[in-house]
Design a protein around this motif. Structure first.
Motif, PDB file in Angstrom:
ATOM      1  N   ARG A   1      13.647  32.226 -90.640  1.00 43.27           N
ATOM      2  CA  ARG A   1      13.259  31.681 -89.330  1.00 43.27           C
ATOM      3  C   ARG A   1      13.829  32.541 -88.189  1.00 43.27           C
ATOM      4  NH1 ARG A   1      12.235  25.882 -87.613  1.00 43.27           N
ATOM      5  NH2 ARG A   1      13.526  25.481 -85.805  1.00 43.27           N
TER       6      ARG A   1
ATOM      7  N   SER B   1       7.670  28.757 -77.120  1.00 41.78           N
ATOM      8  CA  SER B   1       7.996  28.417 -78.506  1.00 41.78           C
ATOM      9  C   SER B   1       9.213  29.201 -78.999  1.00 41.78           C
ATOM     10  CB  SER B   1       6.803  28.675 -79.422  1.00 41.78           C
ATOM     11  OG  SER B   1       7.136  28.361 -80.757  1.00 41.78           O
ATOM     12  N   LEU B   2       9.297  30.471 -78.632  1.00 41.62           N
ATOM     13  CA  LEU B   2      10.470  31.258 -79.046  1.00 41.62           C
ATOM     14  C   LEU B   2      11.758  30.651 -78.487  1.00 41.62           C
ATOM     15  CD1 LEU B   2       9.014  34.858 -78.620  1.00 41.62           C
ATOM     16  CD2 LEU B   2       9.765  33.820 -80.772  1.00 41.62           C
TER      17      LEU B   2
ATOM     18  N   LEU C   1      12.035  34.870 -85.271  1.00 40.08           N
ATOM     19  CA  LEU C   1      12.315  34.716 -83.837  1.00 40.08           C
ATOM     20  C   LEU C   1      12.702  36.055 -83.210  1.00 40.08           C
ATOM     21  CD1 LEU C   1      14.269  31.327 -83.874  1.00 40.08           C
ATOM     22  CD2 LEU C   1      12.066  31.747 -82.772  1.00 40.08           C
TER      23      LEU C   1
ATOM     24  N   ASN D   1       8.943  21.568 -82.013  1.00 43.65           N
ATOM     25  CA  ASN D   1       7.734  22.151 -82.579  1.00 43.65           C
ATOM     26  C   ASN D   1       6.676  22.200 -81.485  1.00 43.65           C
ATOM     27  OD1 ASN D   1       8.557  22.367 -85.358  1.00 43.65           O
ATOM     28  ND2 ASN D   1       8.579  20.131 -85.326  1.00 43.65           N
TER      29      ASN D   1
ATOM     30  N   LEU E   1      22.124  26.482 -78.659  1.00 41.34           N
ATOM     31  CA  LEU E   1      21.833  25.727 -79.879  1.00 41.34           C
ATOM     32  C   LEU E   1      20.820  26.456 -80.761  1.00 41.34           C
ATOM     33  CD1 LEU E   1      21.803  23.147 -81.656  1.00 41.34           C
ATOM     34  CD2 LEU E   1      20.070  22.224 -80.105  1.00 41.34           C
ATOM     35  N   HIS E   2      21.074  26.402 -82.058  1.00 39.31           N
ATOM     36  CA  HIS E   2      20.110  26.888 -83.048  1.00 39.31           C
ATOM     37  C   HIS E   2      19.922  25.795 -84.087  1.00 39.31           C
ATOM     38  CE1 HIS E   2      20.099  31.036 -81.507  1.00 39.31           C
ATOM     39  NE2 HIS E   2      21.283  30.662 -81.079  1.00 39.31           N
ATOM     40  N   HIS E   3      18.854  25.070 -83.922  1.00 39.31           N
ATOM     41  CA  HIS E   3      18.505  23.956 -84.808  1.00 39.31           C
ATOM     42  C   HIS E   3      17.518  24.521 -85.817  1.00 39.31           C
ATOM     43  CE1 HIS E   3      16.965  20.111 -86.143  1.00 39.31           C
ATOM     44  NE2 HIS E   3      17.651  19.426 -85.256  1.00 39.31           N
TER      45      HIS E   3
ATOM     46  N   LEU F   1       3.233  30.965 -83.480  1.00 38.88           N
ATOM     47  CA  LEU F   1       4.483  30.212 -83.331  1.00 38.88           C
ATOM     48  C   LEU F   1       4.266  28.718 -83.163  1.00 38.88           C
ATOM     49  CD1 LEU F   1       6.139  32.758 -80.886  1.00 38.88           C
ATOM     50  CD2 LEU F   1       6.616  32.491 -83.315  1.00 38.88           C
TER      51      LEU F   1
ATOM     52  N   THR G   1      11.916  26.549 -80.241  1.00 42.06           N
ATOM     53  CA  THR G   1      12.104  26.353 -81.677  1.00 42.06           C
ATOM     54  C   THR G   1      13.586  26.225 -82.032  1.00 42.06           C
ATOM     55  OG1 THR G   1      10.007  27.448 -82.132  1.00 42.06           O
ATOM     56  CG2 THR G   1      11.574  27.305 -83.959  1.00 42.06           C
ATOM     57  N   PRO G   2      14.481  27.065 -81.460  1.00 42.48           N
ATOM     58  CA  PRO G   2      15.909  26.889 -81.777  1.00 42.48           C
ATOM     59  C   PRO G   2      16.509  25.589 -81.228  1.00 42.48           C
ATOM     60  CG  PRO G   2      15.486  29.123 -80.971  1.00 42.48           C
ATOM     61  CD  PRO G   2      14.248  28.312 -80.706  1.00 42.48           C
TER      62      PRO G   2
ATOM     63  N   ALA H   1       7.357  27.360 -89.664  1.00 42.39           N
ATOM     64  CA  ALA H   1       6.920  27.143 -88.282  1.00 42.39           C
ATOM     65  C   ALA H   1       6.631  28.466 -87.587  1.00 42.39           C
ATOM     66  CB  ALA H   1       7.990  26.371 -87.503  1.00 42.39           C
TER      67      ALA H   1
ATOM     68  N   GLU I   1      13.633  28.269 -71.795  1.00 41.00           N
ATOM     69  CA  GLU I   1      14.482  27.196 -72.320  1.00 41.00           C
ATOM     70  C   GLU I   1      14.718  26.136 -71.244  1.00 41.00           C
ATOM     71  OE1 GLU I   1      17.974  28.312 -74.561  1.00 41.00           O
ATOM     72  OE2 GLU I   1      18.888  26.346 -74.242  1.00 41.00           O
TER      73      GLU I   1
ATOM     74  N   ARG J   1       3.747  31.367 -76.049  1.00 43.85           N
ATOM     75  CA  ARG J   1       4.482  32.074 -77.106  1.00 43.85           C
ATOM     76  C   ARG J   1       5.975  32.125 -76.784  1.00 43.85           C
ATOM     77  NH1 ARG J   1       2.689  36.662 -80.774  1.00 43.85           N
ATOM     78  NH2 ARG J   1       4.231  38.298 -80.598  1.00 43.85           N
TER      79      ARG J   1
END
Lengths: 361, 361
Positions: B13, A16-17, B17, A25, B321-323, A40, A20-21, B39, A278, A13
């Protein structure tokens, strides 16, 4: 980029948090119907040995990583045919078995408590005599959070202990009169670049981590980095690895490694420039590593069994809640709080506030 | 707690988060098959006027909030029968219509450019004469990112302008010779407690926000808080609201409000103790508000049209980064980077590094 994760609990979890940014996926393979990472990402509900679903996962994703180290070796070998797997099968083989792990420490010149391989009660009797008591008998594999182990204090504890742990391969470890427990979370990139977070002081209750406090300028930081670096290079490791040590006589003795993001690194989400989650993803995806520097003074407290009322947690200054969305159950890690304060006295006051809430649970 | 969000784009999104670690789940109602928030929550794919699906949403969630202000009033009214909706129908009614919005500013004594309601070309001719040129003609509703507006510099621009914008109700605003554009992001709890983030300096390109830099000790902070506080109290507002101002002659003139989390507040994810997304959720859920204090010096750069290569973005120090996981398309906001640095000179150097990457796109 799509990341496959074996296991869909809170570590998945939080991966993914964090990912995702970055535009990633996620797909989680986990047999549990209520795997909490499924909020998520895709949930492939299957057993870890289910080759059809492992194949499906491999086809869907760009690479596979792990949430826990007790993954069957066959699972890793099977997946590795189709898709890159980080950390490697070899790293998992070592980390999931206390005998291989301790033997590696010894080979690399990293101090560790005395230990012996135990395949029978006779082995145990002999080892108890040579290592001395107190000592700790642990199953070689599948132990976590204090499970699969027994402290042997007297000869009467030794008798029958091998059968008590299920007559499975074990290791006997000499008891270490440690003054503290610390862990070092490190990340190594595909190209070998390595970064280390600050040493963390850990406090356990009944074998379960309760409190981690990130240090500043710890006198053993360089020594710990040296030891951890030896392991990372030996394993040609890719990703985050956590290394737990005992502080003994102003030095360090190796306890164990976890080849994954680790509970003692959860504070990095708010407390470091780039979190362990990250950085793990950056490493396995072949991206540049992020800074492991601290942001303020930081600590993490686990919520075990239940999360205190959310409104009360959020009312504490400097406090960041991480609720895992899991059913509450005694002894289960269901959330944590990170504290990030400007200075250590403030941090300690905040820790006391969160502990008071936990005490009310 | 399950939160329903009308709209499933990047704001939804980022709400998920922020809210998932608080133990919240999300459902997004959005007609787009590729809504990028899906997502991170349930996607109810339906039109905003689809009462069956609005009803489904209302039944599934504990409360409803919004990602954008152009939600039909009927949608809000319909939902409000079944479930709490924050911010309120009245706040949305005002914020989605530039005439109501500007009239409210005037009623509350908040300076704003001269403005006039335009229902016809004749109205426009008269208003252009009384307000003077240059002036900006804007549709009363549905404008965003510079769309639905036209700058009138000469009499020839005035002729036919009403038809050019579709012969819909408009507002004419006197042109303000501003020295800068700033915004204040604020959050107000159900009990009326209000907190303000630091003022942010914004730079736009063709009407689209490009760069936001959070200020420290801005001389207009107190004045901006006074103005924004008047609006929040007037609307009995709950949640995050962003207020854009022009800096004029050392004072502020109100431009517009957005009754939602806002692009100029994205820097708060890393740059503030508690982000605008978490604070919006805390507010609407009736939880205590979090600190709006800055963590270091911070700026946000939008990625418009495309995200530069991820490895290059992540190689920049202090960069987060925030994609958004959206298809790349000219003029579309597809991601952003937050910079958080120890001091302003470092921050400015980092901004230049990100701008160089954007320039290479």
């Amino acid at each position: 980029m799509k990341i496959g994760v074996i296991g869909g609990g809170q570590l998945g979890r939080m991966l993914s948090l964090a990912g995702t940014p970055l535009g990633m996926n996620f797909a989680f393979l986990d047999p549990a119907p209520d795997a909490c990472a499924q909020a998520l990402g895709e949930h492939i509900r299957a057993d870890y040995a289910d080759q059809d679903h492992l194949r499906q996962l491999a086809e869907e994703v760009d690479l596979v990583t792990f949430e826990f180290e007790s993954v069957p070796a066959e699972t890793v070998a099977f997946l590795s045919q189709f898709v890159p797997v980080y950390p490697s099968a070899e790293a998992l083989r070592i980390a999931r078995d206390r005998w291989f792990e301790k033997s590696m420490f010894k080979d690399l010149g990293i101090p560790t408590p005395a230990f012996a391989d135990i395949q029978s009660q006779a082995d145990l009797d002999a080892a108890a005599a040579s290592i001395g008591l107190p000592a700790v008998l642990k199953t070689r594999t599948l132990g976590y959070d204090g499970k699969g182990q027994k402290v042997l204090r007297a000869a009467s504890d030794v008798a029958g202990a091998f059968a008590e742990l299920g007559s499975v391969p074990c290791i006997l470890e000499g008891f270490v009169p440690f003054t503290g427990e610390v862990s070092l979370v490190a990340v190594r990139a595909r190209d070998g670049e390595t970064r280390f977070y600050p040493l963390v002081h850990n406090t356990h209750d009944n074998g379960i981590l309760r409190l981690s406090i990130a240090s500043s300028g710890h006198p053993l930081q360089a020594l710990a980095e040296d030891y951890v670096g030896r392991v990372l290079d030996k394993l040609d490791y890719v990703g985050v690895l956590a290394f737990e040590f005992f502080e003994v006589d102003g030095g360090l003795k190796a306890n164990e490694i976890a080849p994954r993001v680790h509970n003692s690194g959860h504070w990095t989400i708010e407390g470091a420039e780039c979190s362990q989650f990250e950085n793990h993803l950056r490493a396995v995806a072949g991206l540049p590593l992020g800074s492991t520097a601290k942001v303020g003074e930081s600590a993490m407290l686990n919520f075990i069994g239940e999360v205190p009322p959310v409104a009360e947690v959020l009312a504490i200054a400097d406090c960041h809640l991480h609720h895992y969305g899991k059913a509450f159950k005694a002894g289960r890690k269901v959330g944590h709080a990170t504290l990030r304060s400007a200075d250590l006295p403030t941090l300690k006051a905040r820790i006391a506030e969160v502990e008071a809430l936990i005490g009310k649970c």
